[in-house]
Write an enzyme that holds these catalytic residues in place. Structure first.
Site, PDB file in Angstrom:
ATOM      1  N   TYR A 111     154.856  -8.074 -18.660  1.00 17.90           N
ATOM      2  CA  TYR A 111     153.997  -6.900 -18.647  1.00 17.90           C
ATOM      3  C   TYR A 111     154.094  -6.213 -17.288  1.00 17.90           C
ATOM      4  O   TYR A 111     155.106  -6.341 -16.616  1.00 17.90           O
ATOM      5  CB  TYR A 111     152.549  -7.279 -19.084  1.00 17.90           C
ATOM      6  CG  TYR A 111     151.911  -6.036 -19.612  1.00 17.90           C
ATOM      7  CD1 TYR A 111     152.399  -5.419 -20.768  1.00 17.90           C
ATOM      8  CD2 TYR A 111     150.906  -5.391 -18.913  1.00 17.90           C
ATOM      9  CE1 TYR A 111     151.895  -4.206 -21.204  1.00 17.90           C
ATOM     10  CE2 TYR A 111     150.404  -4.172 -19.354  1.00 17.90           C
ATOM     11  CZ  TYR A 111     150.907  -3.596 -20.488  1.00 17.90           C
ATOM     12  OH  TYR A 111     150.425  -2.387 -20.924  1.00 17.90           O
ATOM     13  N   ARG A 164     152.837   8.426 -21.681  1.00 16.21           N
ATOM     14  CA  ARG A 164     152.608   8.177 -20.240  1.00 16.21           C
ATOM     15  C   ARG A 164     152.589   6.669 -20.023  1.00 16.21           C
ATOM     16  O   ARG A 164     151.562   6.015 -19.968  1.00 16.21           O
ATOM     17  CB  ARG A 164     151.385   8.857 -19.669  1.00 16.21           C
ATOM     18  CG  ARG A 164     150.118   8.771 -20.406  1.00 16.21           C
ATOM     19  CD  ARG A 164     148.976   8.624 -19.464  1.00 16.21           C
ATOM     20  NE  ARG A 164     148.369   7.338 -19.657  1.00 16.21           N
ATOM     21  CZ  ARG A 164     147.290   6.921 -19.058  1.00 16.21           C
ATOM     22  NH1 ARG A 164     146.706   7.670 -18.175  1.00 16.21           N
ATOM     23  NH2 ARG A 164     146.783   5.749 -19.307  1.00 16.21           N
ATOM     24  N   GLU A 253     147.452   2.830 -26.993  1.00 19.36           N
ATOM     25  CA  GLU A 253     147.956   2.414 -25.686  1.00 19.36           C
ATOM     26  C   GLU A 253     148.844   3.499 -25.060  1.00 19.36           C
ATOM     27  O   GLU A 253     149.758   4.013 -25.719  1.00 19.36           O
ATOM     28  CB  GLU A 253     148.809   1.153 -25.936  1.00 19.36           C
ATOM     29  CG  GLU A 253     149.160   0.372 -24.736  1.00 19.36           C
ATOM     30  CD  GLU A 253     147.968  -0.311 -24.094  1.00 19.36           C
ATOM     31  OE1 GLU A 253     147.063  -0.790 -24.787  1.00 19.36           O
ATOM     32  OE2 GLU A 253     147.947  -0.335 -22.860  1.00 19.36           O
ATOM     33  N   ASP A 277     143.376   1.577 -22.282  1.00 17.47           N
ATOM     34  CA  ASP A 277     143.422   2.295 -20.994  1.00 17.47           C
ATOM     35  C   ASP A 277     142.037   2.803 -20.616  1.00 17.47           C
ATOM     36  O   ASP A 277     141.706   2.922 -19.445  1.00 17.47           O
ATOM     37  CB  ASP A 277     144.367   3.504 -21.070  1.00 17.47           C
ATOM     38  CG  ASP A 277     145.727   3.097 -21.591  1.00 17.47           C
ATOM     39  OD1 ASP A 277     146.292   2.144 -21.055  1.00 17.47           O
ATOM     40  OD2 ASP A 277     146.206   3.718 -22.564  1.00 17.47           O
ATOM     41  N   ASN A 417     148.119   1.255  -9.774  1.00 13.02           N
ATOM     42  CA  ASN A 417     149.337   0.440  -9.905  1.00 13.02           C
ATOM     43  C   ASN A 417     150.559   1.336  -9.771  1.00 13.02           C
ATOM     44  O   ASN A 417     150.463   2.522 -10.045  1.00 13.02           O
ATOM     45  CB  ASN A 417     149.375  -0.205 -11.298  1.00 13.02           C
ATOM     46  CG  ASN A 417     148.263  -1.190 -11.499  1.00 13.02           C
ATOM     47  OD1 ASN A 417     147.997  -2.014 -10.659  1.00 13.02           O
ATOM     48  ND2 ASN A 417     147.595  -1.088 -12.637  1.00 13.02           N
TER      49      ASN A 417
END
Ligand code: NAD
Length: 562
Positions: A111, A164, A253, A277, A417
């Site tokens: 991931y 995205r 997602e 998200d 991130n």
């Protein structure tokens, strides 16, 4: 040997034998059935496998060792990803055994962050299909296509349109790596059965012209469908999958915000679904905040929050904190006044209302416009500063010291991130506050030592929350997933942080206990489903036991030919 693995051995004692109506290579080529060199002699004879694999019968522990030896010889992360996915496609039991035993080491590969790289090269590293693709050119046929999937029972679908992917933007059909990775985490962390997971790519096209011109790109090579065409395609998909699998949970997602929020609003009360998200992020951040409040002894309602960034993560987190404040007795409007969101255009205020995206409007402050984060910190005197802006270094020493001049233990979450986009590093946060900060980040940071004391920064990883919530929702066949379920998930997670962990600065429990965490969260979610009248099973006497009994354990089940 981890406690999860020990349990497998106990389970094995009364494991039923699995009847198999396949033989030889058909079994070896089915990743859900294959044991590779692990087939015992009796099964090799009974199932026509004798001679098709080398003569040595290898234990699963030795197979794990071989996988990890090979893994550690790989020279870059993309190769490590390919190595693990190849195993996933060959032998799922072994793949999940490896993953569960090395969860800390391997999740950053299967991931975030490495899955992002894998998505960028998806068409180039493609080996074998996994999951289903519903493409714009297939519109009108989704109901028939769904019958091509071989399994009659599906618990969880993770779907993206690739618009995205992580912080990488529009990756079109290459985004399929995300549903695959998330579902691997569902199996490893929460024990959803691998055969009951379905990764889905909703291929509405891509606006990424590099991909459209890439000869090895595997998706539809036209610009994205938008507006009514997009909505109709999602609707056709939801109708098709819920017709075949009426109890399935759909996890949305990595959709862009202009679709993520409306999709959630459209389907959240109609179907069993959620958006990780938005809601998963909200709950994991809330859990970190609740852990921090265990240290300061304060209540949620006393906190003042500044968010740098006002996208899906920010609004998801803010909404979840508001739910928490409402639980403490505040009304929604009062609670919202304690949030100041700051985006690329400055402070989110009523002055900007005409141009604000709908999801930001509830948080527009009536104060005057301010375009400096430092100034907002000066005026608001926040107790918590949350970074979800992808702006590396935005939490400067000046900002953090200004914050600390008003609060003894500032809470700082630099959630962007990957690590290179973090608003500040753990080292900066701990050093600039002389160890007083309560800190968590989106990407992992190494422990920090200040004057001989070691501080361990927490990582607010979504995998703490979504697998448990999903397991809970499907275990009791809940009709929908509610905000209260995410709230109890956050509360349960924060209560699992030990006193010793809080002492060294950790706001999240050890990932090695993820199966216990997920089952506790699932049991709490089931209880809410019963309280809210959403559960569609008879109420079990012991919810935790009920959930645990249903969790998949990666060990080889004995086979019998039929
Ligand atoms: P997004 O694109 O929806 O939102 C980004 C926001 O940042 C937008 O509101 C944008 O206006 C704002 N922004 C951009 N430049 C800015 C600037 N110079 N100053 C202030 N604000 C600025 O993205 P998202 O989904 O909300 O994710 C944001 C970040 O949070 C990502 O890096 C993501 O990886 C991270 N995230 C972390 C977790 C976690 O730790 N569990 C979960 C979800 C997202």
């Amino acid at each position: 040997m981890s406690s999860a693995i020990k349990r497998h051995h106990i389970d094995l004692l009364d494991e039923p034998v699995l009847p198999i109506n396949k033989r030889g290579t058909e079994i070896l080529r089915d990743p859900l059935l294959n044991k590779g060199t692990g087939f015992p002699d009796s099964e090799r004879d009974e199932l026509g496998i004798r001679g098709l694999v080398p003569p040595q019968v290898v234990s699963i522990d030795d197979q794990v060792q071989r996988v990890m030896d090979n893994y550690r010889r790989k020279t870059n992360d993309l190769e490590r990803y390919i190595h693990l996915e190849a195993l996933h496609d060959r032998n799922e039991t072994l793949y999940y055994r490896v993953l569960l035993e090395h969860i800390d080491e391997l999740t950053p590969i299967i991931y975030t962050p490495v899955v992002g790289q894998a998505c960028q090269y998806f068409g180039h590293i493609y080996r074998r299909t996994r999951g289903m693709y519903f493409a714009s050119s297939n519109r009108g046929y989704f109901k028939e296509m769904v019958n091509n999937w071989p399994e009659d029972e599906i618990d969880i679908i993770v779907i993206t349109d690739g618009s995205r992917i992580l912080g990488l933007g529009d990756l079109g059909s290459n985004g399929m790596g995300i549903p695959i990775g998330k579902l691997s985490l569902y199996v490893a962390c929460a024990g959803i059965y691998p055969c009951k997971t379905l990764p889905v790519m909703l291929d509405v096209g891509t606006n990424n012209h590099d991909l459209q011109n890439d000869i090895l790109y595997l998706g539809e090579k036209h610009n994205r469908l938008t507006g009514r065409e997009f909505d109709e395609m999602v609707e056709e998909f939801v109708n098709a999958v819920t017709k075949r699998w009426p109890k399935v949970l759909i996890q949305f997602e990595d959709f862009t915000n202009d679709h993520a929020f409306p999709l959630l609003e459209r389907y959240r009360n109609r179907n069993l679904c959620f958006n990780d998200d938005i809601q998963g992020t909200g709950a994991v951040a809330l859990a970190g905040i609740l852990s921090a409040l265990r240290v300061t002894g304060q209540s949620l309602s006393e906190q003042r929050f500044i968010f740098l960034g006002a996208g899906s993560a920010a609004v998801g987190i803010a909404d979840m904190i508001v739910s928490g404040m409402v639980e403490e007795g505040l009304c929604e409007n009062e609670a919202r006044k304690q949030f100041w969101l700051f985006d690329s255009q400055g402070l989110v205020t009523q002055n900007r209302i005409d141009k604000l995206a709908v999801h930001k409007i509830p948080y527009a402050q009536s104060s005057k416009s301010i375009d400096s984060l430092l100034e907002v910190v000066r005026q608001v005197k926040p107790t918590a500063l949350i970074g979800v802006s992808k702006q590396a270094g935005a939490f400067t020493e000046e900002v953090i010291k200004e914050m600390q001049s008003h609060v003894r233990r500032p809470l700082i979450m630099a959630l962007s991130n990957p690590t290179s986009k973090s608003e500040c590093t753990a080292e900066q946060a701990f050093k600039w506050t002389a160890g007083k900060v309560l800190f968590a980040s989106g990407s992992p940071f190494a422990p920090v030592t200040i004057e001989g004391k070691v501080y361990v920064p927490g990582q607010g990883n979504n995998m703490y929350i979504f697998p448990g919530v999903g397991l809970g929702a499907v275990s009791c066949h809940s009709r929908s997933v509610t905000d209260s379920m995410f709230y109890v998930a956050a509360k349960t997670l924060s209560e699992l942080v030990t006193r010793e962990e809080l002492e060294v600065g950790k706001l999240y429990p050890d990932l090695k206990t993820i199966r216990e965490i997920s089952s506790q969260i699932a049991a709490a979610v089931c209880k809410v489903a019963f309280e809210e009248g959403l559960a569609q099973i008879e109420r079990p006497e012991n919810m935790l036991e009920y959930v645990k009994e249903r969790m998949y354990q990666p060990h080889y089940v004995p086979y019998k030919a039929v």
